[in-house]
Write a protein that holds these residues in place. Sequence first.
Motif, PDB file in Angstrom:
ATOM      1  N   MET A   1      45.640  36.190  35.930  1.00  0.00           N
ATOM      2  CA  MET A   1      45.401  34.747  35.987  1.00  0.00           C
ATOM      3  C   MET A   1      43.986  34.493  35.483  1.00  0.00           C
ATOM      4  O   MET A   1      43.014  34.725  36.195  1.00  0.00           O
ATOM      5  CB  MET A   1      45.571  34.230  37.419  1.00  0.00           C
ATOM      6  N   LEU A   2      43.869  34.053  34.237  1.00  0.00           N
ATOM      7  CA  LEU A   2      42.549  33.798  33.653  1.00  0.00           C
ATOM      8  C   LEU A   2      41.935  32.520  34.202  1.00  0.00           C
ATOM      9  O   LEU A   2      40.716  32.402  34.315  1.00  0.00           O
ATOM     10  CB  LEU A   2      42.660  33.730  32.132  1.00  0.00           C
ATOM     11  N   THR A   3      42.783  31.559  34.510  1.00  0.00           N
ATOM     12  CA  THR A   3      42.376  30.330  35.196  1.00  0.00           C
ATOM     13  C   THR A   3      43.515  29.993  36.155  1.00  0.00           C
ATOM     14  O   THR A   3      44.518  30.706  36.213  1.00  0.00           O
ATOM     15  CB  THR A   3      42.178  29.145  34.211  1.00  0.00           C
ATOM     16  N   ALA A   4      43.390  28.882  36.839  1.00  0.00           N
ATOM     17  CA  ALA A   4      44.450  28.476  37.766  1.00  0.00           C
ATOM     18  C   ALA A   4      45.749  28.129  37.042  1.00  0.00           C
ATOM     19  O   ALA A   4      46.809  28.101  37.655  1.00  0.00           O
ATOM     20  CB  ALA A   4      43.981  27.287  38.597  1.00  0.00           C
ATOM     21  N   VAL A   5      45.662  27.900  35.715  1.00  0.00           N
ATOM     22  CA  VAL A   5      46.855  27.493  34.959  1.00  0.00           C
ATOM     23  C   VAL A   5      47.121  28.347  33.726  1.00  0.00           C
ATOM     24  O   VAL A   5      47.981  28.010  32.922  1.00  0.00           O
ATOM     25  CB  VAL A   5      46.774  26.005  34.551  1.00  0.00           C
ATOM     26  N   GLN A   6      46.396  29.453  33.556  1.00  0.00           N
ATOM     27  CA  GLN A   6      46.593  30.333  32.400  1.00  0.00           C
ATOM     28  C   GLN A   6      46.875  31.747  32.896  1.00  0.00           C
ATOM     29  O   GLN A   6      46.037  32.352  33.549  1.00  0.00           O
ATOM     30  CB  GLN A   6      45.358  30.380  31.495  1.00  0.00           C
ATOM     31  N   MET A   7      48.050  32.277  32.554  1.00  0.00           N
ATOM     32  CA  MET A   7      48.405  33.644  32.928  1.00  0.00           C
ATOM     33  C   MET A   7      48.691  34.436  31.664  1.00  0.00           C
ATOM     34  O   MET A   7      49.496  34.040  30.836  1.00  0.00           O
ATOM     35  CB  MET A   7      49.636  33.655  33.844  1.00  0.00           C
ATOM     36  N   ARG A   8      47.982  35.549  31.507  1.00  0.00           N
ATOM     37  CA  ARG A   8      48.176  36.431  30.359  1.00  0.00           C
ATOM     38  C   ARG A   8      48.559  37.815  30.849  1.00  0.00           C
ATOM     39  O   ARG A   8      48.332  38.168  32.005  1.00  0.00           O
ATOM     40  CB  ARG A   8      46.899  36.519  29.513  1.00  0.00           C
TER      41      ARG A   8
ATOM     42  N   VAL B   1      41.546  45.951  42.875  1.00  0.00           N
ATOM     43  CA  VAL B   1      42.899  46.334  43.296  1.00  0.00           C
ATOM     44  C   VAL B   1      43.103  45.918  44.747  1.00  0.00           C
ATOM     45  O   VAL B   1      44.150  45.357  45.110  1.00  0.00           O
ATOM     46  CB  VAL B   1      43.140  47.846  43.095  1.00  0.00           C
ATOM     47  N   GLU B   2      42.119  46.169  45.589  1.00  0.00           N
ATOM     48  CA  GLU B   2      42.216  45.786  47.002  1.00  0.00           C
ATOM     49  C   GLU B   2      42.290  44.266  47.145  1.00  0.00           C
ATOM     50  O   GLU B   2      43.080  43.751  47.950  1.00  0.00           O
ATOM     51  CB  GLU B   2      41.023  46.339  47.792  1.00  0.00           C
ATOM     52  N   ALA B   3      41.507  43.531  46.358  1.00  0.00           N
ATOM     53  CA  ALA B   3      41.568  42.065  46.406  1.00  0.00           C
ATOM     54  C   ALA B   3      42.953  41.576  45.973  1.00  0.00           C
ATOM     55  O   ALA B   3      43.514  40.656  46.583  1.00  0.00           O
ATOM     56  CB  ALA B   3      40.480  41.457  45.515  1.00  0.00           C
ATOM     57  N   GLY B   4      43.519  42.197  44.949  1.00  0.00           N
ATOM     58  CA  GLY B   4      44.857  41.843  44.499  1.00  0.00           C
ATOM     59  C   GLY B   4      45.896  42.113  45.571  1.00  0.00           C
ATOM     60  O   GLY B   4      46.884  41.382  45.703  1.00  0.00           O
ATOM     61  N   ARG B   5      45.662  43.151  46.331  1.00  0.00           N
ATOM     62  CA  ARG B   5      46.563  43.493  47.438  1.00  0.00           C
ATOM     63  C   ARG B   5      46.629  42.358  48.453  1.00  0.00           C
ATOM     64  O   ARG B   5      47.625  42.159  49.130  1.00  0.00           O
ATOM     65  CB  ARG B   5      46.060  44.777  48.086  1.00  0.00           C
ATOM     66  N   HIS B   6      45.535  41.596  48.532  1.00  0.00           N
ATOM     67  CA  HIS B   6      45.456  40.452  49.449  1.00  0.00           C
ATOM     68  C   HIS B   6      45.719  39.143  48.713  1.00  0.00           C
ATOM     69  O   HIS B   6      45.277  38.078  49.150  1.00  0.00           O
ATOM     70  CB  HIS B   6      44.089  40.429  50.152  1.00  0.00           C
ATOM     71  N   ASP B   7      46.409  39.250  47.579  1.00  0.00           N
ATOM     72  CA  ASP B   7      46.863  38.103  46.783  1.00  0.00           C
ATOM     73  C   ASP B   7      45.734  37.299  46.138  1.00  0.00           C
ATOM     74  O   ASP B   7      45.908  36.127  45.826  1.00  0.00           O
ATOM     75  CB  ASP B   7      47.773  37.197  47.617  1.00  0.00           C
ATOM     76  N   GLU B   8      44.572  37.925  45.953  1.00  0.00           N
ATOM     77  CA  GLU B   8      43.481  37.259  45.242  1.00  0.00           C
ATOM     78  C   GLU B   8      43.648  37.509  43.748  1.00  0.00           C
ATOM     79  O   GLU B   8      44.052  38.588  43.335  1.00  0.00           O
ATOM     80  CB  GLU B   8      42.125  37.813  45.703  1.00  0.00           C
ATOM     81  N   ASP B   9      43.333  36.515  42.945  1.00  0.00           N
ATOM     82  CA  ASP B   9      43.350  36.685  41.495  1.00  0.00           C
ATOM     83  C   ASP B   9      42.037  37.340  41.078  1.00  0.00           C
ATOM     84  O   ASP B   9      40.958  36.924  41.529  1.00  0.00           O
ATOM     85  CB  ASP B   9      43.494  35.336  40.790  1.00  0.00           C
ATOM     86  N   VAL B  10      42.140  38.380  40.258  1.00  0.00           N
ATOM     87  CA  VAL B  10      40.951  39.083  39.785  1.00  0.00           C
ATOM     88  C   VAL B  10      40.998  39.185  38.264  1.00  0.00           C
ATOM     89  O   VAL B  10      42.069  39.250  37.668  1.00  0.00           O
ATOM     90  CB  VAL B  10      40.815  40.485  40.418  1.00  0.00           C
TER      91      VAL B  10
END
Length: 183
Positions: free
Chosen positions: A73-80, A92-101
Motif C-alpha cells: 500500500m503506497l498510499t491509502a488508495v494505491q496498491m502495487r 514484517v512484524e508490523a505487517g503481522r499486526h495489519d500495519e501498512d509498511v
Amino acid sequence: MIQTTPSAVPQSLAELLDWEPTDGYKYEWYNGELVRFSGMKKKQYFIYSILSKLFYEKGYHNGGTFIAEPDVMLTAVQMRRPDIAYFSNEQVEAGRHDEDVIPAFVIEVISESDLAYRIEEKIAEYFKAGIQVVWSILPEHEVVYVYTSRKQVTICLDDDLCTATPVLPDFTISVNTLFAPSV
C-alpha cells in the motif's frame, strides 16, 4: 471472499484486498482503477532465485526478508505489487499486526508486455512513497537500471555492479553474474 467470475471483478480497493483471483493474473489498484498484469514469468524466476541466494549469502536474512509480489500500500488508495521487495524484520512484524509498511528496496522484472509509461508511473510512486532503491531489470536485454531517485539512475551492463546501497550496502551483483547461463 469475492468469487472470480467475469462479472465479479473488484470495483473498489477494499474489494480488491479481499479478492483471490483465479484467472492466472495479478492485480494492482492505481488511481481508482483495477490494473491487471501477468506477474513474473517462469523464465524470469531465475532472477528471483539468484538474488535470493545472494541475499542469504550476505546474511541479510537475519535482518529481513525478500518477498515476491507482495501487496504494498503506497498510499491509502494505491496498491502495487513489485516483483520483489525487501522488508526489514520490524516491517514484517508490523505487517503481522495489519500495519501498512513501505519496503526500502524493490525490484521490477520487466517483461515484453510491460509498457514504458506504466513502469515510469510505478517508479514515481515508489519514490513518492519513500522507497529508497529501485532496480528495473530487463532480462531480454540483460540490463539493470538502478534508481536511487527518479533523477539518479545508473544503467548497468556486462561487468557493471548493481547495488542496493544505502538499503543493503553489500548487496551487489554484476549484470554478467545475474544473467550467467545456468550450469
